[in-house]
Structure formats: C-alpha cells, structure tokens
Design a protein around this motif. Structure first.
Motif, PDB file in Angstrom:
ATOM      1  N   GLY A 215      -7.232 -22.633  20.922  1.00 55.28           N
ATOM      2  CA  GLY A 215      -8.142 -21.496  20.809  1.00 55.28           C
ATOM      3  C   GLY A 215      -8.215 -20.649  22.070  1.00 55.28           C
ATOM      4  O   GLY A 215      -7.265 -20.577  22.852  1.00 55.28           O
ATOM      5  N   GLY A 216      -9.373 -20.013  22.279  1.00 55.44           N
ATOM      6  CA  GLY A 216      -9.547 -19.069  23.371  1.00 55.44           C
ATOM      7  C   GLY A 216      -9.852 -19.734  24.702  1.00 55.44           C
ATOM      8  O   GLY A 216      -9.807 -20.964  24.844  1.00 55.44           O
ATOM      9  N   GLY A 217     -10.188 -18.897  25.687  1.00 57.72           N
ATOM     10  CA  GLY A 217     -10.430 -19.393  27.048  1.00 57.72           C
ATOM     11  C   GLY A 217      -9.662 -18.494  27.987  1.00 57.72           C
ATOM     12  O   GLY A 217      -8.439 -18.418  27.889  1.00 57.72           O
ATOM     13  N   TYR A 218     -10.359 -17.797  28.878  1.00 57.66           N
ATOM     14  CA  TYR A 218      -9.729 -16.728  29.650  1.00 57.66           C
ATOM     15  C   TYR A 218      -9.841 -16.936  31.161  1.00 57.66           C
ATOM     16  O   TYR A 218      -9.542 -16.061  31.938  1.00 57.66           O
ATOM     17  CB  TYR A 218     -10.297 -15.385  29.171  1.00 57.66           C
ATOM     18  CG  TYR A 218     -10.122 -15.299  27.673  1.00 57.66           C
ATOM     19  CD1 TYR A 218      -8.869 -15.014  27.135  1.00 57.66           C
ATOM     20  CD2 TYR A 218     -11.152 -15.648  26.806  1.00 57.66           C
ATOM     21  CE1 TYR A 218      -8.663 -15.028  25.773  1.00 57.66           C
ATOM     22  CE2 TYR A 218     -10.951 -15.663  25.428  1.00 57.66           C
ATOM     23  CZ  TYR A 218      -9.704 -15.353  24.920  1.00 57.66           C
ATOM     24  OH  TYR A 218      -9.496 -15.387  23.575  1.00 57.66           O
ATOM     25  N   ASN A 219     -10.289 -18.128  31.527  1.00 57.33           N
ATOM     26  CA  ASN A 219     -10.283 -18.546  32.922  1.00 57.33           C
ATOM     27  C   ASN A 219      -9.346 -19.755  32.969  1.00 57.33           C
ATOM     28  O   ASN A 219      -9.690 -20.832  32.468  1.00 57.33           O
ATOM     29  CB  ASN A 219     -11.727 -18.914  33.311  1.00 57.33           C
ATOM     30  CG  ASN A 219     -11.829 -19.521  34.688  1.00 57.33           C
ATOM     31  OD1 ASN A 219     -10.918 -20.236  35.135  1.00 57.33           O
ATOM     32  ND2 ASN A 219     -12.918 -19.270  35.366  1.00 57.33           N
ATOM     33  N   PRO A 220      -8.118 -19.576  33.501  1.00 53.13           N
ATOM     34  CA  PRO A 220      -7.101 -20.632  33.376  1.00 53.13           C
ATOM     35  C   PRO A 220      -7.547 -22.010  33.894  1.00 53.13           C
ATOM     36  O   PRO A 220      -7.211 -23.023  33.285  1.00 53.13           O
ATOM     37  CB  PRO A 220      -5.923 -20.088  34.196  1.00 53.13           C
ATOM     38  CG  PRO A 220      -6.085 -18.606  34.139  1.00 53.13           C
ATOM     39  CD  PRO A 220      -7.571 -18.357  34.135  1.00 53.13           C
TER      40      PRO A 220
ATOM     41  N   PHE B   1      -9.763 -29.097  14.506  1.00 52.64           N
ATOM     42  CA  PHE B   1     -10.732 -28.868  15.577  1.00 52.64           C
ATOM     43  C   PHE B   1     -10.235 -27.733  16.479  1.00 52.64           C
ATOM     44  O   PHE B   1      -9.234 -27.900  17.172  1.00 52.64           O
ATOM     45  CB  PHE B   1     -10.870 -30.181  16.360  1.00 52.64           C
ATOM     46  CG  PHE B   1     -11.759 -30.126  17.575  1.00 52.64           C
ATOM     47  CD1 PHE B   1     -12.922 -29.360  17.595  1.00 52.64           C
ATOM     48  CD2 PHE B   1     -11.452 -30.890  18.694  1.00 52.64           C
ATOM     49  CE1 PHE B   1     -13.746 -29.337  18.716  1.00 52.64           C
ATOM     50  CE2 PHE B   1     -12.270 -30.878  19.819  1.00 52.64           C
ATOM     51  CZ  PHE B   1     -13.411 -30.095  19.831  1.00 52.64           C
ATOM     52  N   GLN B   2     -10.910 -26.605  16.446  1.00 54.68           N
ATOM     53  CA  GLN B   2     -10.549 -25.495  17.332  1.00 54.68           C
ATOM     54  C   GLN B   2     -11.405 -25.637  18.580  1.00 54.68           C
ATOM     55  O   GLN B   2     -12.620 -25.460  18.533  1.00 54.68           O
ATOM     56  CB  GLN B   2     -10.799 -24.166  16.614  1.00 54.68           C
ATOM     57  CG  GLN B   2      -9.968 -22.989  17.125  1.00 54.68           C
ATOM     58  CD  GLN B   2     -10.641 -22.207  18.241  1.00 54.68           C
ATOM     59  OE1 GLN B   2     -11.486 -22.747  18.949  1.00 54.68           O
ATOM     60  NE2 GLN B   2     -10.278 -20.945  18.393  1.00 54.68           N
ATOM     61  N   CYS B   3     -10.749 -25.998  19.692  1.00 53.51           N
ATOM     62  CA  CYS B   3     -11.505 -26.379  20.892  1.00 53.51           C
ATOM     63  C   CYS B   3     -11.391 -25.314  21.978  1.00 53.51           C
ATOM     64  O   CYS B   3     -11.124 -25.615  23.139  1.00 53.51           O
ATOM     65  CB  CYS B   3     -11.032 -27.741  21.385  1.00 53.51           C
ATOM     66  SG  CYS B   3      -9.261 -27.846  21.707  1.00 53.51           S
ATOM     67  N   GLY B   4     -11.594 -24.070  21.618  1.00 55.32           N
ATOM     68  CA  GLY B   4     -11.572 -22.959  22.567  1.00 55.32           C
ATOM     69  C   GLY B   4     -12.411 -23.250  23.803  1.00 55.32           C
ATOM     70  O   GLY B   4     -13.472 -23.864  23.709  1.00 55.32           O
ATOM     71  N   ALA B   5     -11.898 -22.804  24.963  1.00 52.59           N
ATOM     72  CA  ALA B   5     -12.537 -23.150  26.237  1.00 52.59           C
ATOM     73  C   ALA B   5     -13.279 -21.952  26.845  1.00 52.59           C
ATOM     74  O   ALA B   5     -13.611 -21.964  28.028  1.00 52.59           O
ATOM     75  CB  ALA B   5     -11.485 -23.670  27.206  1.00 52.59           C
ATOM     76  N   ASP B   6     -13.562 -20.935  26.046  1.00 53.14           N
ATOM     77  CA  ASP B   6     -14.209 -19.749  26.612  1.00 53.14           C
ATOM     78  C   ASP B   6     -15.728 -19.860  26.676  1.00 53.14           C
ATOM     79  O   ASP B   6     -16.399 -18.919  27.105  1.00 53.14           O
ATOM     80  CB  ASP B   6     -13.769 -18.467  25.872  1.00 53.14           C
ATOM     81  CG  ASP B   6     -13.722 -18.629  24.378  1.00 53.14           C
ATOM     82  OD1 ASP B   6     -14.206 -19.656  23.878  1.00 53.14           O
ATOM     83  OD2 ASP B   6     -13.187 -17.730  23.699  1.00 53.14           O
TER      84      ASP B   6
END
Ligand SMILES: [Zn+2]
Ligand SMILES: [Zn+2]
Length: 319
Positions: free
Chosen positions: A298-303, A252-257
């Motif tokens: 995965g991704g996500g660029y707002n900490p 499961f790639q759970c990127g937060a972007d």
C-alpha cells in the motif's frame, strides 16, 4: 511452521511517478533494511521475482476501454489516467506505466496462487495494495487495482466464499470498498484518517454495505492526530469482526502512511501499529483459515517509515 514468500525485484522500481511522492525509493529503503537485518538468510523467507499480469487477468475487474487507454498513455508518457475526467485526474502516466502496473498485479495474483496451492502460508507483496483504482479509471497513484482483481480471482478460480479484506492505509480504500459494496462474500474492515480531512474524502462509519451485503463492511475513521492507542482501539473492532465472519482468506493492505511524519497524512502512529495489527491478523489466519494471509504494502511516502513498518509486517507474519 510459517513459510513466507516476499516479492522483491528490479521490476518494482519501475512503478515510480517522477516528481511525485510514490517513487522507487520506498522499495529500496525496505530492501536495504531487509538485507541489513539478514532476514532472508536467517528466517524462513523466500524472495520471489515479480511477474507481469496478462490482459485476461486485468479484465477480471477492469474495463477493456480503460486497459487500452492505459496502454496508449504508457507509450506517450504523459496525460492523466482518468478517461472520465477527460484526461484530468490525479494519476499521471509515465513511459512504461502499463508494464510497471502489470508487475504489481501479476505479483499479487501469483502470491494468491501460491497461498491457495499451499506453496507458502503467507505472502508479502510490498508494491501491491492499489486500493484507489476503479474499473474504469486510475486514482491516487493506483493504476490497476490488484486487490480487487485478487478478490475476483479467489472467488472465480478457488471458489473462496468468505474473503476478509483489512486495510490500515491512512487513506480509505475506496476502490475496493465501493466496487464490492453490494457483495456479501467480501468483508471489508478499513481503518483510515477521517475522510473530512484526507483524500479520497470517503469511508464513513454509517456505510456498512448494501442489499444482501449490509453488515459486511466496517469503516473505522480516525481523527487527525490519532496515534497507536486510537489505532489499537479501532483494531480490536477489526478482530471482533474477523472472528464473527470466519474468513477463508485474508488480504491485508498494510499501507505505512499513517505513521508520524508522513508528508501526505495527519496520523501519528509508530511502526507499533503495524506490529500489533499483523501479529493479530496472523494469529487469526491460523485460527480461522489455515494461515492463508496475503499482505500488500500500500501507501507510505516517508521511505524510513515505510521500511520500518513493512519490517514489522514481515516479523509479525513470522511470529
Ligand atoms: Zn504463520
Ligand atoms: Zn494511503
């Protein structure tokens, strides 16, 4: 009883691109909130230290020439990691990038080993999920594709025949999707922002796999501005897909972007999307595959978003 292993360690901060949105502060934000909520002390969560992958593991998926290229670039500390574009591309090297990327892959693979050997039901590797990297090139801040390597490792070493890869990162997981496009043992469901509006510009609903693999791939693109309601509608299709195919392992790639106010994307989810998706996949993992599920950050660029979304993933795996 669900026992969960979470990879956390100083080594993960090394995977940080100077002046780019993928830096060490995301993992720092998650670590802080994990401590604040006393999750490790009070829940059945164990912290596992990151480990490096060997060349042999990287070579399960990547080409030797690319490996050597990354090693050289890692010493130089500049140039872009795409030998095909004559050193162009979008993923710059920094000093030590080879080792940093080896920690990402090594941890995902150790996590997989631990699940297959029943040391843990569930694993979360927050720095994992490098879904854009291809066999011969880096892309989208992804140097080595830990997901693709884990899929091949699961097939080769543990003879897993039906792997379900679910990707909810806002970007289409092209590096996994197209590298296994003709593989009938790899089932992929990918919810992402419509490729007409976002990098990498791929992931359309008419792409369902090729040859023997037709019907094993499911793209669910969402329009810019989509929020939790649209996400949940799409996720119901992922659930149906999972029950149809009866996987033996879930990655499961759970990127937060996809959360509102991410600087790179145009989706408007809240962390409720991650809560919803994880709870459901968690239940499916116990119903269909003995609880074998590995989540990758995965991704996500707002900490702040990243920390909130990943906490929901952890809670969803404990639920
Ligand atoms: Zn469980
Ligand atoms: Zn992304």
């Amino acid at each position: 009883m669900c026992n969960i292993g979470v990879f956390i360690g100083e080594a993960f901060k090394k995977y940080s691109f100077p002046d780019r949105p993928l830096g060490g502060e995301r993992i720092e934000a998650f670590w802080k909130i994990l401590k604040k909520e006393r999750m490790v002390e009070e829940k059945d969560i164990k912290i596992i230290a990151p480990v490096m992958a060997t060349d042999n593991l990287l070579l399960l998926f990547h080409k030797k020439e690319f490996l050597d290229f990354v090693k050289d670039a890692s010493k130089l500390g500049f140039i872009y990691l795409n030998p095909i574009l004559c050193f162009g591309g979008d993923t710059p090297a920094f000093k030590g990038i080879f080792e940093a990327a080896c920690y990402v892959v090594g941890s995902t693979l150790l996590g997989l080993d631990m699940i297959m050997k029943k040391e843990f039901n569930h694993i979360f590797n927050p720095i994992g999920g490098m879904h854009h990297a291809r066999r011969d090139r880096a892309a989208g801040f992804c140097v080595f594709n830990d997901i693709a390597i884990a899929i091949i490792h699961a097939k080769k070493t543990y003879h897993v025949k039906r792997i379900l890869y679910v990707d909810i990162d806002a970007h289409h997981g092209d590096g996994v999707f197209y590298e296994f496009y003709d593989d009938p043992m790899v089932f992929i469901a990918d919810i992402h922002e419509d490729g007409r509006y976002l990098y990498p510009g791929t992931g359309f609903s008419n792409e369902t796999g090729s040859g023997e693999a037709v019907g094993t791939k499911l793209n669910l693109p969402l329009a810019p501005g989509s929020g939790d309601e649209e996400f949940k509608e799409a996720f119901k299709k992922v659930e149906e897909f999972a029950y149809q195919i009866k996987p033996e392992l879930i990655i499961f790639q759970c990127g937060a972007d996809g959360l509102k106010n991410d600087p790179l994307t145009h989706l408007n989810y809240t962390e409720e999307a991650h809560r919803y998706a994880t709870k459901r996949l968690h239940r499916i993992s116990h119903e269909l595959c003995d609880g074998r599920i590995m989540a990758l950050g995965g991704g996500g660029y707002n900490p702040d978003n990243v920390a909130k979304a990943w906490m929901e993933v952890l809670k969803g795996l404990l639920d």
